[in-house]
Motif scaffolding. Structure first.
Motif, PDB file in Angstrom:
ATOM      1  N   VAL A  52     -54.246  22.800  -4.237  1.00  0.00           N
ATOM      2  CA  VAL A  52     -54.872  23.420  -5.413  1.00  0.00           C
ATOM      3  C   VAL A  52     -54.981  24.947  -5.258  1.00  0.00           C
ATOM      4  N   HIS A  53     -54.968  25.434  -4.015  1.00  0.00           N
ATOM      5  CA  HIS A  53     -55.088  26.877  -3.751  1.00  0.00           C
ATOM      6  C   HIS A  53     -53.734  27.551  -3.485  1.00  0.00           C
ATOM      7  N   LYS A  54     -52.632  26.837  -3.752  1.00  0.00           N
ATOM      8  CA  LYS A  54     -51.287  27.305  -3.396  1.00  0.00           C
ATOM      9  C   LYS A  54     -50.955  28.710  -3.893  1.00  0.00           C
ATOM     10  N   PRO A  57     -53.974  34.255  -2.843  1.00  0.00           N
ATOM     11  CA  PRO A  57     -53.464  35.152  -1.800  1.00  0.00           C
ATOM     12  C   PRO A  57     -53.826  34.693  -0.383  1.00  0.00           C
ATOM     13  N   PHE A  58     -54.899  33.911  -0.245  1.00  0.00           N
ATOM     14  CA  PHE A  58     -55.347  33.508   1.089  1.00  0.00           C
ATOM     15  C   PHE A  58     -54.760  32.170   1.542  1.00  0.00           C
ATOM     16  N   TYR A  59     -53.855  31.577   0.742  1.00  0.00           N
ATOM     17  CA  TYR A  59     -53.370  30.212   1.032  1.00  0.00           C
ATOM     18  C   TYR A  59     -52.711  30.093   2.416  1.00  0.00           C
ATOM     19  N   ALA A  91     -73.223  28.601   0.511  1.00  0.00           N
ATOM     20  CA  ALA A  91     -72.144  29.227  -0.256  1.00  0.00           C
ATOM     21  C   ALA A  91     -70.899  29.423   0.611  1.00  0.00           C
ATOM     22  N   THR A  92     -69.718  29.398  -0.039  1.00  0.00           N
ATOM     23  CA  THR A  92     -68.427  29.583   0.650  1.00  0.00           C
ATOM     24  C   THR A  92     -68.438  30.818   1.539  1.00  0.00           C
ATOM     25  N   ASP A  93     -68.964  31.915   0.981  1.00  0.00           N
ATOM     26  CA  ASP A  93     -69.067  33.171   1.732  1.00  0.00           C
ATOM     27  C   ASP A  93     -70.382  33.166   2.514  1.00  0.00           C
ATOM     28  N   VAL A 102     -75.473  25.419   6.916  1.00  0.00           N
ATOM     29  CA  VAL A 102     -74.463  25.421   7.988  1.00  0.00           C
ATOM     30  C   VAL A 102     -73.705  26.748   8.011  1.00  0.00           C
ATOM     31  N   ARG A 103     -73.320  27.229   6.832  1.00  0.00           N
ATOM     32  CA  ARG A 103     -72.529  28.465   6.825  1.00  0.00           C
ATOM     33  C   ARG A 103     -73.356  29.686   7.206  1.00  0.00           C
ATOM     34  N   ALA A 104     -74.632  29.719   6.800  1.00  0.00           N
ATOM     35  CA  ALA A 104     -75.489  30.835   7.227  1.00  0.00           C
ATOM     36  C   ALA A 104     -75.686  30.791   8.739  1.00  0.00           C
ATOM     37  N   ILE A 110     -65.602  34.360   5.349  1.00  0.00           N
ATOM     38  CA  ILE A 110     -65.364  33.528   4.157  1.00  0.00           C
ATOM     39  C   ILE A 110     -64.266  32.500   4.423  1.00  0.00           C
ATOM     40  N   GLU A 111     -63.295  32.843   5.251  1.00  0.00           N
ATOM     41  CA  GLU A 111     -62.233  31.879   5.560  1.00  0.00           C
ATOM     42  C   GLU A 111     -62.645  30.947   6.709  1.00  0.00           C
ATOM     43  N   ALA A 112     -63.100  31.513   7.811  1.00  0.00           N
ATOM     44  CA  ALA A 112     -63.551  30.705   8.953  1.00  0.00           C
ATOM     45  C   ALA A 112     -65.009  30.332   8.693  1.00  0.00           C
ATOM     46  N   ASN A 113     -65.189  29.462   7.680  1.00  0.00           N
ATOM     47  CA  ASN A 113     -66.548  29.180   7.205  1.00  0.00           C
ATOM     48  C   ASN A 113     -67.072  27.822   7.669  1.00  0.00           C
ATOM     49  N   SER A 114     -66.503  27.336   8.768  1.00  0.00           N
ATOM     50  CA  SER A 114     -67.048  26.224   9.576  1.00  0.00           C
ATOM     51  C   SER A 114     -66.947  24.828   8.971  1.00  0.00           C
ATOM     52  N   VAL A 115     -67.071  24.721   7.647  1.00  0.00           N
ATOM     53  CA  VAL A 115     -67.076  23.391   7.024  1.00  0.00           C
ATOM     54  C   VAL A 115     -66.406  23.425   5.657  1.00  0.00           C
ATOM     55  N   HIS A 116     -65.857  22.271   5.297  1.00  0.00           N
ATOM     56  CA  HIS A 116     -65.362  22.037   3.936  1.00  0.00           C
ATOM     57  C   HIS A 116     -66.098  20.835   3.370  1.00  0.00           C
ATOM     58  N   GLY A 117     -66.339  20.840   2.073  1.00  0.00           N
ATOM     59  CA  GLY A 117     -66.889  19.664   1.406  1.00  0.00           C
ATOM     60  C   GLY A 117     -66.297  19.501   0.032  1.00  0.00           C
TER      61      GLY A 117
HETATM   62  P1  CMP Z   1     -63.262  25.414   1.473  1.00  0.00           P
HETATM   63  O1  CMP Z   1     -64.556  24.926   0.942  1.00  0.00           O
HETATM   64  O2  CMP Z   1     -62.594  24.619   2.516  1.00  0.00           O
HETATM   65  O3  CMP Z   1     -62.239  25.578   0.237  1.00  0.00           O
HETATM   66  C1  CMP Z   1     -61.171  26.497   0.254  1.00  0.00           C
HETATM   67  C2  CMP Z   1     -61.218  27.423   1.419  1.00  0.00           C
HETATM   68  O4  CMP Z   1     -60.474  28.604   1.258  1.00  0.00           O
HETATM   69  C3  CMP Z   1     -62.645  27.917   1.630  1.00  0.00           C
HETATM   70  O5  CMP Z   1     -63.468  26.891   2.059  1.00  0.00           O
HETATM   71  C4  CMP Z   1     -62.401  29.051   2.605  1.00  0.00           C
HETATM   72  O6  CMP Z   1     -62.135  28.597   3.918  1.00  0.00           O
HETATM   73  C5  CMP Z   1     -61.114  29.611   2.025  1.00  0.00           C
HETATM   74  N1  CMP Z   1     -61.387  30.730   1.125  1.00  0.00           N
HETATM   75  C6  CMP Z   1     -61.992  30.710  -0.058  1.00  0.00           C
HETATM   76  N2  CMP Z   1     -62.056  31.929  -0.603  1.00  0.00           N
HETATM   77  C7  CMP Z   1     -61.445  32.751   0.265  1.00  0.00           C
HETATM   78  C8  CMP Z   1     -61.174  34.144   0.284  1.00  0.00           C
HETATM   79  N3  CMP Z   1     -61.548  34.934  -0.727  1.00  0.00           N
HETATM   80  N4  CMP Z   1     -60.540  34.633   1.349  1.00  0.00           N
HETATM   81  C9  CMP Z   1     -60.151  33.827   2.362  1.00  0.00           C
HETATM   82  N5  CMP Z   1     -60.379  32.493   2.402  1.00  0.00           N
HETATM   83  C10 CMP Z   1     -61.033  31.962   1.371  1.00  0.00           C
END
Ligand code: CMP
Length: 139
Positions: A52-54, A57-59, A91-93, A102-104, A110-117
């Protein structure tokens, strides 16, 4: 209602030996870990999971970060599990995540954000089926 959601403890967290601490946050929130496995994602698997994120820019960077070390994929079950899990992840960030999430607590960026849900009940069903057979889920 009782729901299930798909959770991934990401490479940045498994590398720092945080699986147990993250599971404690989930369990303390009332979620139950009803399936769990530690796996190494291939490029193809990570790419397909985040298809879905293909166009983002961060894909490419996201896919390589998700394959850099093992992940722990899990099915979490509980009352309103999808939303409850999102609340305890934060939040993602991580800069925008509420204290105690968990993320705080653990995310590096924002990318190495430890968890996905999963972000919805519909996506949760698809994402759970991506990693688990029904027979591997043991409530
Ligand atoms: P996740 O919840 O796994 O869903 C998509 C992932 O893309 C997100 O967590 C982050 O790891 C990453 N992501 C989302 N936004 C950005 C961004 N602006 N820059 C880099 N990585 C991102």
């Amino acid at each position: 209602a009782t729901e299930r959601t798909l959770s991934i403890i990401k490479p940045d967290a498994t590398r720092r030996n945080l699986t147990g601490k993250i599971n404690t946050v989930f369990e303390d929130s009332g979620l139950r870990i009803v399936a769990q496995k530690r796996i190494q994602l291939s490029d193809a698997q990570a790419g397909a999971f985040y298809a879905v994120h293909k166009e983002r820019p961060f894909y490419a960077s996201l896919v390589s970060s998700m394959t850099a070390a093992p992940v722990v994929v899990q099915v979490l079950e509980g009352e309103n599990a999808v939303l409850r899990h999102r609340e305890v992840m934060g939040a993602t960030d991580p800069k925008k995540a509420d204290a105690g999430t968990v993320r705080a607590l653990y995310a590096e960026s924002i990318e190495a954000n430890s968890v996905h849900g999963s972000d919805s009940l519909e996506n949760a069903k698809t994402e759970i089926a991506f990693f688990f057979a029904e027979t591997e889920i043991l409530p």
